[in-house]
Design a protein around this motif. Sequence first.
Motif, short mmCIF file in Angstrom:
data_model
loop_
_atom_site.label_atom_id
_atom_site.label_comp_id
_atom_site.label_asym_id
_atom_site.label_seq_id
_atom_site.Cartn_x
_atom_site.Cartn_y
_atom_site.Cartn_z
N CYS A 35 0.85 -1.19 0.00
CA CYS A 35 0.00 0.00 0.00
C CYS A 35 0.88 1.25 0.00
O CYS A 35 0.59 2.23 -0.68
CB CYS A 35 -0.89 0.05 1.24
SG CYS A 35 -1.70 -1.51 1.65
N PRO A 48 -4.04 8.73 -3.39
CA PRO A 48 -4.20 9.89 -2.50
C PRO A 48 -3.50 9.69 -1.15
O PRO A 48 -3.31 8.57 -0.70
CB PRO A 48 -5.73 9.95 -2.29
CG PRO A 48 -6.21 8.55 -2.55
CD PRO A 48 -5.30 8.00 -3.61
N ALA A 76 -11.28 3.09 -9.85
CA ALA A 76 -10.87 4.48 -10.08
C ALA A 76 -12.07 5.39 -9.89
O ALA A 76 -13.16 4.94 -9.58
CB ALA A 76 -10.32 4.62 -11.51
N ALA A 78 -12.72 7.98 -7.73
CA ALA A 78 -12.95 8.77 -6.53
C ALA A 78 -11.95 9.91 -6.42
O ALA A 78 -12.26 10.97 -5.89
CB ALA A 78 -12.90 7.88 -5.29
N GLY A 80 -9.53 10.46 -9.21
CA GLY A 80 -9.02 10.81 -10.54
C GLY A 80 -9.11 9.60 -11.42
O GLY A 80 -9.69 8.58 -11.04
N VAL A 98 -5.71 -1.45 8.87
CA VAL A 98 -5.15 -0.36 8.06
C VAL A 98 -6.19 0.74 7.85
O VAL A 98 -5.89 1.92 8.04
CB VAL A 98 -4.66 -0.89 6.68
CG1 VAL A 98 -4.19 0.27 5.81
CG2 VAL A 98 -3.52 -1.89 6.87
C1 HEC Z 1 -0.43 0.53 -7.62
C2 HEC Z 1 -0.76 1.61 -6.73
C3 HEC Z 1 -1.63 1.35 -5.51
C4 HEC Z 1 -1.51 0.37 -4.55
C5 HEC Z 1 -0.49 -0.76 -4.48
C6 HEC Z 1 -2.54 0.65 -3.56
N1 HEC Z 1 -3.27 1.74 -3.93
FE1 HEC Z 1 -4.82 2.55 -2.87
N2 HEC Z 1 -5.17 3.83 -4.40
C7 HEC Z 1 -4.41 3.96 -5.57
C8 HEC Z 1 -5.06 4.91 -6.45
C9 HEC Z 1 -4.54 5.33 -7.82
C10 HEC Z 1 -6.23 5.35 -5.78
C11 HEC Z 1 -7.29 6.35 -6.29
C12 HEC Z 1 -8.46 5.56 -6.92
C13 HEC Z 1 -9.62 6.44 -7.30
O1 HEC Z 1 -9.43 7.58 -7.73
O2 HEC Z 1 -10.78 5.99 -7.11
C14 HEC Z 1 -6.26 4.66 -4.49
C15 HEC Z 1 -7.25 4.85 -3.54
C16 HEC Z 1 -7.24 4.31 -2.27
C17 HEC Z 1 -8.17 4.63 -1.20
C18 HEC Z 1 -9.34 5.60 -1.33
C19 HEC Z 1 -10.44 4.93 -2.18
C20 HEC Z 1 -11.64 5.78 -2.44
O3 HEC Z 1 -12.57 5.28 -3.12
O4 HEC Z 1 -11.73 6.93 -1.97
C21 HEC Z 1 -7.81 3.88 -0.12
C22 HEC Z 1 -8.48 3.86 1.26
C23 HEC Z 1 -6.66 3.09 -0.50
N3 HEC Z 1 -6.33 3.37 -1.79
C24 HEC Z 1 -6.02 2.20 0.33
C25 HEC Z 1 -5.06 1.28 -0.12
C26 HEC Z 1 -4.57 0.16 0.67
C27 HEC Z 1 -5.00 -0.15 2.10
C28 HEC Z 1 -3.66 -0.51 -0.11
C29 HEC Z 1 -2.89 -1.77 0.21
C30 HEC Z 1 -3.66 -2.96 0.50
C31 HEC Z 1 -3.58 0.23 -1.38
N4 HEC Z 1 -4.44 1.29 -1.34
C32 HEC Z 1 -2.72 -0.12 -2.42
C33 HEC Z 1 -3.25 3.28 -5.83
C34 HEC Z 1 -2.76 2.19 -5.11
#
Ligand code: HEC
Length: 109
Positions: A35, A48, A76, A78, A80, A98
């Motif tokens: 993450c 974010p 995606a 939320a 961008g 987490v």
């Molecule tokens: C490869 C890159 C990547 C990884 C690895 C990743 N994320 Fe994300 N995450 C993103 C992106 C890009 C967004 C924005 C998605 C969107 O705009 O809806 C996001 C959004 C989120 C959000 C907000 C979602 C929302 O709908 O508002 C949370 C909470 C989050 N991630 C938690 C995690 C957690 C916990 C992990 C590990 C288990 C993780 N992310 C792993 C790229 C990643």
Amino acid sequence: MKRLLFAGLALSSAVPAFAGIDAAKAQAIAGQHMCLSCHAVDHKVVGPAYRDVAHKYKGDADAMAALMKKVKGGGAGAWGPVAMPPNPGISDADLQVVLTWVLAGAPTQ
Ligand code: HEC
């Protein structure tokens, strides 16, 4: 008035223990599951900043359930056009640790 203030203070100091925030454990899990390669606490990386996520969902009682689903399944829109890939490998229990930490504003101590 004094009593009320005291009650308020007692309540706010009890909240972290109640909500079960374990910042050290949460960060260790977030590190293990990559993450933190896309997220930082206080600035945008690929995804974010966790403090921005906390701000966005402040007071939203459905946020935990919705974010559990979103992190596991990816998606995606939320924040961008860039999608978060699915993260099926993290257990619900670990993800909850987490997300509890994230939604509490991702305290780092
Ligand atoms: C490869 C890159 C990547 C990884 C690895 C990743 N994320 Fe994300 N995450 C993103 C992106 C890009 C967004 C924005 C998605 C969107 O705009 O809806 C996001 C959004 C989120 C959000 C907000 C979602 C929302 O709908 O508002 C949370 C909470 C989050 N991630 C938690 C995690 C957690 C916990 C992990 C590990 C288990 C993780 N992310 C792993 C790229 C990643």
